[in-house]
Design an enzyme around this catalytic site. Structure first.
Site, PDB file in Angstrom:
ATOM      1  N   ASP A  12      11.205 -47.710 -48.561  1.00 36.73           N
ATOM      2  CA  ASP A  12      11.794 -46.611 -49.320  1.00 36.73           C
ATOM      3  C   ASP A  12      13.132 -47.121 -49.862  1.00 36.73           C
ATOM      4  O   ASP A  12      14.078 -47.344 -49.111  1.00 36.73           O
ATOM      5  CB  ASP A  12      11.975 -45.396 -48.388  1.00 36.73           C
ATOM      6  CG  ASP A  12      12.559 -44.177 -49.101  1.00 36.73           C
ATOM      7  OD1 ASP A  12      13.286 -44.363 -50.097  1.00 36.73           O
ATOM      8  OD2 ASP A  12      12.316 -43.049 -48.637  1.00 36.73           O
ATOM      9  N   LYS A  45      16.619 -38.518 -56.703  1.00 37.23           N
ATOM     10  CA  LYS A  45      17.954 -39.062 -56.423  1.00 37.23           C
ATOM     11  C   LYS A  45      18.435 -39.931 -57.593  1.00 37.23           C
ATOM     12  O   LYS A  45      18.591 -39.410 -58.683  1.00 37.23           O
ATOM     13  CB  LYS A  45      17.906 -39.812 -55.088  1.00 37.23           C
ATOM     14  CG  LYS A  45      17.173 -39.058 -53.972  1.00 37.23           C
ATOM     15  CD  LYS A  45      17.887 -37.788 -53.528  1.00 37.23           C
ATOM     16  CE  LYS A  45      17.018 -36.888 -52.663  1.00 37.23           C
ATOM     17  NZ  LYS A  45      16.390 -37.517 -51.501  1.00 37.23           N
ATOM     18  N   ARG A  54      -4.157 -34.873 -64.542  1.00 40.70           N
ATOM     19  CA  ARG A  54      -3.846 -35.157 -63.137  1.00 40.70           C
ATOM     20  C   ARG A  54      -3.996 -36.650 -62.869  1.00 40.70           C
ATOM     21  O   ARG A  54      -3.235 -37.243 -62.128  1.00 40.70           O
ATOM     22  CB  ARG A  54      -4.744 -34.338 -62.193  1.00 40.70           C
ATOM     23  CG  ARG A  54      -4.654 -34.800 -60.737  1.00 40.70           C
ATOM     24  CD  ARG A  54      -5.051 -33.721 -59.737  1.00 40.70           C
ATOM     25  NE  ARG A  54      -6.336 -33.105 -60.047  1.00 40.70           N
ATOM     26  CZ  ARG A  54      -7.526 -33.660 -59.837  1.00 40.70           C
ATOM     27  NH1 ARG A  54      -7.632 -34.855 -59.308  1.00 40.70           N
ATOM     28  NH2 ARG A  54      -8.634 -33.009 -60.154  1.00 40.70           N
ATOM     29  N   TYR A  83      14.299 -40.797 -43.515  1.00 41.44           N
ATOM     30  CA  TYR A  83      14.553 -39.477 -44.097  1.00 41.44           C
ATOM     31  C   TYR A  83      13.815 -38.397 -43.280  1.00 41.44           C
ATOM     32  O   TYR A  83      12.657 -38.586 -42.891  1.00 41.44           O
ATOM     33  CB  TYR A  83      14.042 -39.509 -45.547  1.00 41.44           C
ATOM     34  CG  TYR A  83      14.147 -38.206 -46.269  1.00 41.44           C
ATOM     35  CD1 TYR A  83      15.388 -37.728 -46.663  1.00 41.44           C
ATOM     36  CD2 TYR A  83      13.023 -37.453 -46.557  1.00 41.44           C
ATOM     37  CE1 TYR A  83      15.497 -36.522 -47.332  1.00 41.44           C
ATOM     38  CE2 TYR A  83      13.126 -36.254 -47.227  1.00 41.44           C
ATOM     39  CZ  TYR A  83      14.367 -35.790 -47.601  1.00 41.44           C
ATOM     40  OH  TYR A  83      14.461 -34.601 -48.257  1.00 41.44           O
TER      41      TYR A  83
HETATM   42  C1  LIG Z   1      15.229 -37.327 -50.720  1.00 41.26           C
HETATM   43  C2  LIG Z   1      14.575 -38.464 -50.061  1.00 41.26           C
HETATM   44  C3  LIG Z   1      13.179 -38.515 -49.881  1.00 41.26           C
HETATM   45  C4  LIG Z   1      12.268 -37.356 -50.265  1.00 41.26           C
HETATM   46  O1  LIG Z   1      12.255 -37.148 -51.613  1.00 41.26           O
HETATM   47  P1  LIG Z   1      11.961 -35.701 -52.315  1.00 41.26           P
HETATM   48  O2  LIG Z   1      12.083 -36.031 -53.757  1.00 41.26           O
HETATM   49  O3  LIG Z   1      13.000 -34.766 -51.795  1.00 41.26           O
HETATM   50  O4  LIG Z   1      10.602 -35.311 -51.917  1.00 41.26           O
HETATM   51  C5  LIG Z   1      12.629 -39.646 -49.329  1.00 41.26           C
HETATM   52  N1  LIG Z   1      13.402 -40.671 -48.931  1.00 41.26           N
HETATM   53  C6  LIG Z   1      14.744 -40.654 -49.063  1.00 41.26           C
HETATM   54  C7  LIG Z   1      15.539 -41.818 -48.609  1.00 41.26           C
HETATM   55  C8  LIG Z   1      15.376 -39.565 -49.635  1.00 41.26           C
HETATM   56  O5  LIG Z   1      16.717 -39.547 -49.750  1.00 41.26           O
END
Ligand SMILES: *Cc1c(COP(=O)(O)O)cnc(C)c1O
Length: 386
Positions: free
Chosen positions: A176, A201, A52, A104
């Protein structure tokens, strides 16, 4: 050569953090499917203790992602939201955060449904306008949280301006960087403290894993490492292995996706049945100059408004290659209808305020032939004219 710092981007994608296995010479990092590591003597281990906290498979991919963002350390998580959670858990009761209005949906839910209960407060502003952020900052503000380009209208926030603002207020700036990916934007080069990715993504890129990452400088990551350990949410070693496999082609995939996106944006912009195309690479985009100054290239996400006389449901049903779906950034092109999906829970007024029209389509461009993609879109539009 110090690969993590000296090599160029494509070389880093393939090699950063990747050492042949010291025991066998395996060129690929083995999956260390173990929860615990034997101590040489009590309290004496080889850098790994309990999975972990740290695991060699994960450490290799963490070094790779950090190198691509120009940082020295990264932490991989089981999802993007777990990564955001680990960063946000550094906040204390009473703290205030200034947040990009266009974040998001899952991030918004984490802030509003979870963290607000711990007496942390959030102000949502259009971070594209720095004065809005300055006006929202209070003496309790500990973090500015930004997404650029943002979802679904591809709005941009000026990273260098935001970094100056954050630091003059003794506040951390978190970005982000999911939509751009490290191929198209490196926030750390613009003075950003902490970078987050949903590795589900572009980093994963094949629509087959859920993962997240936090990247920062050494001293700042230490505290987040503590929260990561305390929180759980570590990425499983099988998934790490898939992510590592993906990272080696990140540059090829995303550059091809971006090349397709630039061509499609231009073609859609000329289509008589499309009103507006939202893409930072178009000179008509309100922040095109900021895009040129802070992005390496313009990315593979875009949105467009269909004309009033186009029926969106018929359009979505008429697509043959392109699939409707919630997620994005895979090698296959997908579309999303924000009004019914990601932004479906907002009221009409809230959507109007954010500029999310009833005919807005978000497009995540893949690596197919752009002409096939355009023909698919154009044919579907033509079939849907009322
Ligand atoms: C998908 C997404 C998230 C969240 O990510 P997960 O892997 O689904 O938890 C956060 N920020 C953006 C811009 C995203 O497209």
């Amino acid at each position: 050569m110090k690969l993590e710092t000296a090599a160029r981007f494509n070389t880093k994608c393939v090699h950063a953090g990747q050492e042949p296995d010291s025991a066998t010479g395996a060129i690929i990092t083995p999956i260390y499917q173990t929860s615990t590591f034997v101590h040489d003597e009590l309290g004496q281990h080889k850098g790994f203790d309990y999975s972990r906290t740290n695991n060699p498979t994960r450490a290799a991919v963490e070094a790779n992602i950090a190198a691509l963002e120009g940082a020295r350390s990264g932490i991989a998580f089981a999802s993007g939201v777990a990564a955001i959670n680990a960063v946000a858990s550094r906040l204390d009761p009473g703290d205030h955060v200034v947040v990009d209005k266009n974040i998001y949906g899952g991030t918004h839910r984490l802030f509003e449904h979870v963290l607000r209960r711990y007496n942390i407060s959030f102000s949502y502003v259009e971070t594209a306008i720095p004065d809005n952020v300055a006006a929202a900052l209070t003496s309790d503000s500990k973090m500015i949280y930004v997404e650029t380009p943002s979802n679904p209208l591809l709005g941009l926030t000026d990273l260098a301006v935001m970094a100056d603002l954050a630091h003059s207020h003794n506040t951390k700036l978190v970005v982000d960087n999911t939509f751009a990916s490290p191929v198209n934007q490196n926030p750390i080069n613009h003075g950003i403290d902490i970078v987050i990715h949903s590795a589900t993504k572009y980093l994963g890129g094949h629509s087959d894993i859920s993962a997240g990452a936090v990247i920062s400088t050494n001293s700042k990551i230490k505290k987040i490492l503590d929260s990561a350990k305390n929180f759980g949410g570590n990425l499983s070693d099988y998934t790490v292995w898939l992510l590592e496999r993906s990272m080696k082609t990140l540059h090829i995939r995303v550059k091809e996706q971006t090349r397709n996106a630039k061509l499609l944006a231009k073609m859609l912009n000329k289509n008589d049945n499309v009103i507006t195309v939202y893409y930072p690479g178009l000179s008509s985009h309100p922040s095109h100059d900021i895009a040129k100054s802070q992005m390496n290239d313009f990315g593979a996400m875009m949105s467009f408004d269909l004309k009033e006389n186009v029926d969106v449901y018929t359009f979505l049903e008429s697509l043959e290659i392109i699939k409707p779906g919630m997620s994005l950034a895979g090698v296959e092109t997908t579309v999303n209808f924000p009004m019914k999906t990601s932004h479906g829970l907002l009221t009409q007024k809230e959507r109007d305020n954010q500029g999310i029209g009833d005919k807005l389509i978000r497009l995540s461009v893949g690596i197919e032939d752009y002409q096939d993609l355009y023909d698919d879109l154009d044919n579907a539009i033509k079939k849907s004219i009322k």
